[in-house]
Design a protein around this motif. Structure first.
Motif: not given
Length: 141
Positions: A1-16
């Motif tokens: 598996m290379d990656n799992v994709g997740i669609v988000v609204e607040d990219l910075t908060a999810v990265i944190d």
């Protein structure tokens, strides 16, 4: 598996949130144009993407924030018995410490308990930022 994709609204908060869980940000970029839409079937698109690598580099999450076209559905708060992708599970060294740290990012247990599976794992599901469903597992022994 290379990656799992997740669609988000607040990219910075999810990265944190995922950085607190121990993932490392590999990169953050814009993916734009009709060429990308040929892959996704969405036509001309503009998407901000961040790739995060798990400790040890064995897996990745691809976090996407769609600018255009607009997001058309929201399944983030669906119950765990809904059809489709359920959650991403992470093995952690100390589930109690991890829950405490993720709590500062708004994470909440789905149930009120961390459960024990035989003498193998302590397990829980939690909702992270934007209601994303995450599983945690701590090996016992």
């Amino acid at each position: 598996m290379d990656n799992v994709g997740i669609v988000v609204e607040d990219l910075t908060a999810v990265i944190d949130f995922f950085a607190e869980l121990g993932l490392e940000l590999e990169g953050r970029t814009m993916v734009e144009g009709a060429w990308a839409g040929r892959v996704t079937g969405l036509g001309d698109q503009s998407v901000e993407i961040a790739t995060m690598r798990t400790p040890g580099g064995d897996g990745r999450l691809e976090l996407s924030r769609f600018i255009s076209p607009a997001v058309v559905a929201d399944h983030r708060r669906a119950p765990v018995n809904s059809l489709g992708y359920l959650r991403v599970m992470f093995e952690v060294d100390d589930i109690d410490d991890t829950l405490s740290r993720l709590g500062t990012h708004g994470a909440q247990l789905v149930s009120n308990d961390v459960v024990r599976y035989e003498n193998v794992y302590r397990l829980c599901y939690l909702r992270g930022p934007e209601g994303l469903l995450i599983g945690l597992a701590q090996a016992i022994g």
